[in-house]
Design an enzyme around this catalytic site. Structure first.
Site, PDB file in Angstrom:
ATOM      1  N   CYS A 347     -47.921  31.739  40.599  1.00 34.62           N
ATOM      2  CA  CYS A 347     -47.547  30.095  39.006  1.00 34.62           C
ATOM      3  C   CYS A 347     -45.953  30.478  39.292  1.00 34.62           C
ATOM      4  O   CYS A 347     -44.988  30.145  38.988  1.00 34.62           O
ATOM      5  CB  CYS A 347     -49.038  30.388  37.720  1.00 34.62           C
ATOM      6  SG  CYS A 347     -50.588  29.885  39.043  1.00 34.62           S
ATOM      7  N   GLU A 349     -44.521  34.135  37.062  1.00 38.69           N
ATOM      8  CA  GLU A 349     -44.519  35.376  37.179  1.00 38.69           C
ATOM      9  C   GLU A 349     -43.112  35.812  37.430  1.00 38.69           C
ATOM     10  O   GLU A 349     -43.505  36.138  39.285  1.00 38.69           O
ATOM     11  CB  GLU A 349     -45.882  36.257  36.987  1.00 38.69           C
ATOM     12  CG  GLU A 349     -46.664  35.449  36.109  1.00 38.69           C
ATOM     13  CD  GLU A 349     -47.342  34.852  37.293  1.00 38.69           C
ATOM     14  OE1 GLU A 349     -47.970  33.655  36.611  1.00 38.69           O
ATOM     15  OE2 GLU A 349     -48.334  35.321  38.752  1.00 38.69           O
TER      16      GLU A 349
END
Length: 466
Positions: A347, A349
């Site tokens: 998502c 990171e």
């Protein structure tokens, strides 16, 4: 893990999110086979290490370590440049040379030897895997009557004969090598968020050379790029019912990126960066996740194109600010050179490609649940699961309540750490991942898999939610 699969055989086809069809014949076979794995899985081993209190916390929904408790290791960007440019044979040779250097008097001699032998075995098998694609393409070409398709199949056969065994010699081969590598990563671990990272950086040299010498047209290069994005949608994994609802859309969260800066601090945008935006715009696919990096040196044209893409309404691209992320990474001990080369995983990171085992999404801590427990003086129903921090009607100020809330969080975070360590140890013992480790520094030179601490940078990233 496997028990949840057996529990959900009869509902997996009709469940609300991400249904799968399984034939009755396959169900019967799996019901016979799967019990063999009783007490043999990574999940079972991790559970055996956890204290009763930690298991109690998980059972009552205070936190979960599900991504790695029930599934394979993911959330990583390997060194794709190494895989594509050098080829698997060269990396096998690295492992052979490492084997020769080991001292039999070293207490870790056996472990190091077995790890390097595993790398050699798995990469050799991967070369054979690609060769089977080459053979299949030739077999199909032999009976193909359409001359255009026949030529395509013969080219595919030639590509798979050379890569990923050897280094790619052109953009077409580089695309082929990339997709086979990405496929095997997913096969090895059934991982989550095995992300391609800075695709425009490691793939552009091949495109630049081919365009310069006239061996490829811009249109055909765009078509190959489109094919890569289409193929990334082939990769899938089965999740349990609750996880399927959380990650609905058959997503495996492969985050692919463009833009940003070089490791020397110069603008990294190139022709392929723009082509990637073009691909996302006209394919309109839910995967892969597409991200761009933005900083003060980003060209205005690139930003304008990104805004045009965002205006189409696909929720892409995600935009990440180098001015914030790079200092945050150096603050955690990552060198400036490596921090400038970060890519995005899953998502949101940030991670150093080919050098970091971030263990992202290591746990989800339900802060709202802990708030509720604080209100009930450490209880879930009649179960005294947390410490007694006071009945809510005895607090005179909000500060009193917040102090109790913090004590409850501190109490449960201890067990989150224990659970993560148990899962971490279980993967180290039963899930070395020699293929993935082959493309992460310094696993081969240190003769340690990523789950055993072989990466240059190692972190653990549980997160609070709710």
């Amino acid at each position: 893990s496997y028990k949840w699969v057996m529990d959900e055989f009869d509902t997996i086809e009709t469940r609300m999110a991400d249904p799968f069809k399984i034939s009755e014949e396959d169900k019967a076979t799996l019901r016979e086979v799967l019990p063999y794995w009783e007490d043999k899985t990574i999940s079972d081993l991790a559970s055996s290490y956890m204290s009763e209190k930690t298991q109690e916390c998980i059972a009552n929904g205070i936190f979960t370590v599900g991504n790695y408790f029930f599934g394979g290791v993911g959330h990583i960007i390997i060194d794709y440049d190494k895989a594509i440019r050098r080829g698997y044979k060269a990396i096998i040779q690295d492992a052979v040379e490492a084997l020769k250097s080991f001292d039999c008097n070293d207490p870790e001699f056996i472990q190091k030897t077995q790890f390097c032998k595993a790398v050699i075995t798995v990469l050799s098998a991967a070369i054979n895997f690609a060769k089977r694609y080459s053979d299949k393409a030739r077999e199909m070409a032999a009976v193909e009557t359409n001359p255009t398709r026949k030529a395509e199949l013969l080219q595919i056969a030639a590509n798979c004969e050379n890569v990923p065994a050897n280094g790619a010699t052109n953009f077409y081969e580089a695309c082929q090598s990339f997709i086979i590598t990405q496929m095997i990563l997913q096969v090895e671990s059934s991982g989550h968020s095995e992300s391609p990272g800075r695709f425009d950086q490691y793939m552009y040299p091949y495109l630049k050379k081919d365009l310069a010498n006239g061996s490829i047209t811009k249109d055909f290069a765009q078509e190959l790029l489109d094919c890569v994005f289409v193929k990334l949608n082939d990769l899938n994994k089965v999740r349990d019912q609750i996880s399927a609802q959380a990650f609905a859309g058959f997503q495996v969260f492969q985050n692919i990126g463009a833009g940003g800066q070089t490791e020397d601090g110069m603008d990294a945008t190139n022709e392929l960066s723009y082509m990637m935006m073009e691909t996302v715009a006209h394919l309109r696919l839910s995967a892969p996740s597409f991200s761009i990096r933005v900083w003060q040196g980003t060209p205005d044209e690139f930003l304008y194109r990104a805004c045009e893409l965002a205006r189409l309404g696909y929720g892409l691209p995600a935009m990440y600010n180098d001015e914030v992320i790079i200092p945050a990474l150096t603050n955690r001990g990552i060198s400036l050179h490596d921090a400038r080369g970060y890519g995005l995983i899953g998502c949101v990171e940030p991670s150093v490609p080919g050098k970091e085992q971030g263990w992202h999404d290591a746990a989800f801590v339900n802060v709202a649940k802990i708030l509720e427990i604080t209100i009930h003086n450490g209880k879930v129903g009649d179960l005294q699961i947390g410490p007694k921090t006071g009945e809510v009607d005895t607090f005179n100020t909000l500060e009193d309540f917040m102090e109790a809330f913090q004590k409850q969080i501190e109490y449960f975070v201890y067990y989150v750490a224990e659970a993560d360590n148990c899962v971490d140890y279980a993967h180290m013992e039963r899930g070395e991942l020699p293929f993935l480790s082959s493309f992460v520094a310094d696993c081969i030179s240190d003769a340690k898999g990523i789950c055993a601490g072989g990466a240059k940078y190692n972190f653990t990233g549980p997160q609070a939610f709710g």
